[in-house]
Design an enzyme around this catalytic site. Structure first.
Site, PDB file in Angstrom:
ATOM      1  N   ASP A 116       0.862  -1.188   0.000  1.00 10.63           N
ATOM      2  CA  ASP A 116       0.000   0.000   0.000  1.00 10.63           C
ATOM      3  C   ASP A 116       0.900   1.241   0.000  1.00 10.63           C
ATOM      4  OD1 ASP A 116      -2.212  -1.617   0.076  1.00 10.63           O
ATOM      5  OD2 ASP A 116      -2.470  -1.497   2.247  1.00 10.63           O
ATOM      6  N   LYS A 120       0.237  10.171   0.775  1.00  9.26           N
ATOM      7  CA  LYS A 120       0.377  11.497   1.394  1.00  9.26           C
ATOM      8  C   LYS A 120       1.554  11.509   2.360  1.00  9.26           C
ATOM      9  CE  LYS A 120      -4.292  13.006   0.749  1.00  9.26           C
ATOM     10  NZ  LYS A 120      -5.598  13.293   1.298  1.00  9.26           N
ATOM     11  N   ASP A 152       4.034  -0.161  -8.565  1.00  7.47           N
ATOM     12  CA  ASP A 152       3.682   0.681  -9.712  1.00  7.47           C
ATOM     13  C   ASP A 152       3.673   2.142  -9.274  1.00  7.47           C
ATOM     14  OD1 ASP A 152       1.367   0.054  -8.023  1.00  7.47           O
ATOM     15  OD2 ASP A 152       0.414   1.560  -9.301  1.00  7.47           O
ATOM     16  N   THR A 189       2.221 -10.616  -9.825  1.00  9.23           N
ATOM     17  CA  THR A 189       1.221 -10.629  -8.749  1.00  9.23           C
ATOM     18  C   THR A 189      -0.124 -10.188  -9.353  1.00  9.23           C
ATOM     19  OG1 THR A 189       1.288  -8.330  -8.018  1.00  9.23           O
ATOM     20  CG2 THR A 189       3.090  -9.751  -7.257  1.00  9.23           C
ATOM     21  N   GLU A 190      -1.171 -10.306  -8.545  1.00  7.43           N
ATOM     22  CA  GLU A 190      -2.492  -9.870  -9.027  1.00  7.43           C
ATOM     23  C   GLU A 190      -2.477  -8.370  -9.344  1.00  7.43           C
ATOM     24  OE1 GLU A 190      -2.137 -11.990  -6.464  1.00  7.43           O
ATOM     25  OE2 GLU A 190      -3.552 -13.637  -6.731  1.00  7.43           O
ATOM     26  N   TYR A 191      -1.896  -7.572  -8.451  1.00  9.17           N
ATOM     27  CA  TYR A 191      -1.856  -6.128  -8.681  1.00  9.17           C
ATOM     28  C   TYR A 191      -0.996  -5.778  -9.890  1.00  9.17           C
ATOM     29  CZ  TYR A 191      -4.482  -3.903  -4.977  1.00  9.17           C
ATOM     30  OH  TYR A 191      -5.507  -3.436  -4.196  1.00  9.17           O
ATOM     31  N   GLU A 192       0.094  -6.488 -10.030  1.00 12.84           N
ATOM     32  CA  GLU A 192       1.006  -6.228 -11.150  1.00 12.84           C
ATOM     33  C   GLU A 192       0.282  -6.435 -12.476  1.00 12.84           C
ATOM     34  OE1 GLU A 192       4.534  -8.485 -10.679  1.00 12.84           O
ATOM     35  OE2 GLU A 192       5.444  -7.788 -12.546  1.00 12.84           O
TER      36      GLU A 192
HETATM   37  C1  LIG Z   1      -1.975  -3.334  -2.809  1.00 15.65           C
HETATM   38  S1  LIG Z   1      -2.163  -4.889  -2.124  1.00 15.65           S
HETATM   39  C2  LIG Z   1      -0.989  -5.907  -3.022  1.00 15.65           C
HETATM   40  C3  LIG Z   1      -1.238  -7.372  -2.851  1.00 15.65           C
HETATM   41  C4  LIG Z   1      -0.230  -8.306  -3.557  1.00 15.65           C
HETATM   42  N1  LIG Z   1       1.091  -8.200  -2.997  1.00 15.65           N
HETATM   43  C5  LIG Z   1      -0.195  -8.039  -5.043  1.00 15.65           C
HETATM   44  O1  LIG Z   1       0.804  -7.494  -5.513  1.00 15.65           O
HETATM   45  O2  LIG Z   1      -1.161  -8.390  -5.726  1.00 15.65           O
HETATM   46  C6  LIG Z   1      -1.336  -4.706  -0.560  1.00 15.65           C
HETATM   47  C7  LIG Z   1      -1.655  -5.822   0.404  1.00 15.65           C
HETATM   48  O3  LIG Z   1      -0.857  -5.667   1.565  1.00 15.65           O
HETATM   49  C8  LIG Z   1      -1.661  -5.885   2.717  1.00 15.65           C
HETATM   50  N2  LIG Z   1      -1.044  -5.121   3.803  1.00 15.65           N
HETATM   51  C9  LIG Z   1      -0.945  -3.783   3.872  1.00 15.65           C
HETATM   52  N3  LIG Z   1      -0.307  -3.413   5.001  1.00 15.65           N
HETATM   53  C10 LIG Z   1      -0.001  -4.558   5.653  1.00 15.65           C
HETATM   54  C11 LIG Z   1       0.635  -4.836   6.885  1.00 15.65           C
HETATM   55  N4  LIG Z   1       1.063  -3.840   7.671  1.00 15.65           N
HETATM   56  N5  LIG Z   1       0.791  -6.116   7.256  1.00 15.65           N
HETATM   57  C12 LIG Z   1       0.325  -7.128   6.463  1.00 15.65           C
HETATM   58  N6  LIG Z   1      -0.308  -6.928   5.291  1.00 15.65           N
HETATM   59  C13 LIG Z   1      -0.461  -5.654   4.887  1.00 15.65           C
HETATM   60  C14 LIG Z   1      -3.028  -5.377   2.315  1.00 15.65           C
HETATM   61  O4  LIG Z   1      -4.060  -5.933   3.102  1.00 15.65           O
HETATM   62  C15 LIG Z   1      -3.109  -5.799   0.863  1.00 15.65           C
HETATM   63  O5  LIG Z   1      -3.663  -7.081   0.707  1.00 15.65           O
END
Ligand SMILES: C[S@@+](CC[C@H](N)C(=O)[O-])C[C@H]1O[C@@H](n2cnc3c(N)ncnc32)[C@H](O)[C@@H]1O
Length: 219
Positions: A116, A120, A152, A189-192
């Site tokens: 994530d 900001k 990204d 990855t799914e997001y990628e």
């Molecule tokens: C934007 S998604 C990307 C998911 C995956 N890595 C992908 O590339 O498809 C970020 C993931 O990280 C998890 N996440 C965010 N902060 C986290 C934290 N502090 N500890 C564990 N998971 C976290 C979120 O719940 C989310 O599923």
């Protein structure tokens, strides 16, 4: 990522043998958990699990641990791991608790895939590459202390570059457009997949922290 609760998630999470429910009990004992001495790679924020599952299939000599804080998303990841896969464990938990789950030096590599971005400025401390997290990873990693990162997001990538440099990590294999680079063996990855299909370039780097970095800092 907001996602609707699934009717089957509680059952999946309680019955899936890859889910580790009290991971603290394996602190310092993850090699016993897997029943071998293979290196352990962790993916923090593993999302729906495509990367960790494919990586585990392609690399049977490595143990993989996926950490994901959202319950529904973890349940979706758990469904992807076929019962016969021996080298994957999944933990539903937050990166902030990693120090309760792993002993110093227990991990050999950390993956941060599309973390994530918290774009900001006032959210900078929440980013998984904020210096507090990098110091934690440094402790938990042994050997070459490797972190492999993909994103990204330009703000997240730039801030990660700064945080790694400020805390003594060496960077290599930096790419500003992974899919048009000569890097081989990328696992999407799914997001990628989602962002690259929208034409978004994918950034990637490898960070390593060596002992001479510590000497420089006087640690
Ligand atoms: C934007 S998604 C990307 C998911 C995956 N890595 C992908 O590339 O498809 C970020 C993931 O990280 C998890 N996440 C965010 N902060 C986290 C934290 N502090 N500890 C564990 N998971 C976290 C979120 O719940 C989310 O599923």
């Amino acid at each position: 990522m907001r996602i609707r609760k699934k009717s089957w998630e509680a059952e999946e999470l309680s019955s899936n043998r890859h889910l580790v429910h009290e991971p603290e009990q394996y602190k310092g004992k993850w090699h016993e958990y897997f029943g071998n001495d293979k290196p352990i790679y962790a993916e923090i924020g593993c999302g729906k699990g495509r990367f960790i599952v494919q990586n585990a299939i392609e690399n049977p000599d490595v143990n993989f641990i996926g950490i994901e804080r959202q319950t529904t998303i973890m349940a979706i990841a758990a469904r992807k791991v076929s019962p016969e896969i021996e080298n994957v464990a999944l933990i539903r938990g937050d990166a902030e608790t990693l120090g309760d789950i792993f002993e110093p030096g227990e991990l050999s590599r950390i993956y941060l895939n599309f973390s994530d971005p918290w774009p900001k400025k006032r959210w900078a401390k929440r980013r998984l590459t904020y210096r507090g997290f990098l110091e934690l990873y440094k402790k938990l990693l042994g050997g070459d202390k490797e972190i492999f990162l993909k994103t990204d997001n330009t703000v997240f990538f730039e801030s990660s570059l700064n945080e790694f440099c400020e805390t003594g990590w060496s960077l290599s294999n930096i790419s500003l457009d992974l899919h048009n680079s000569d890097y081989e063996g990328n696992i999407m990855t799914e997001y990628e997949e989602r962002f690259s299909s929208m034409g978004q370039p994918i950034y990637r780097l490898e960070a390593r922290w060596k002992q001479n970095g510590a000497d420089k800092e006087g640690n």
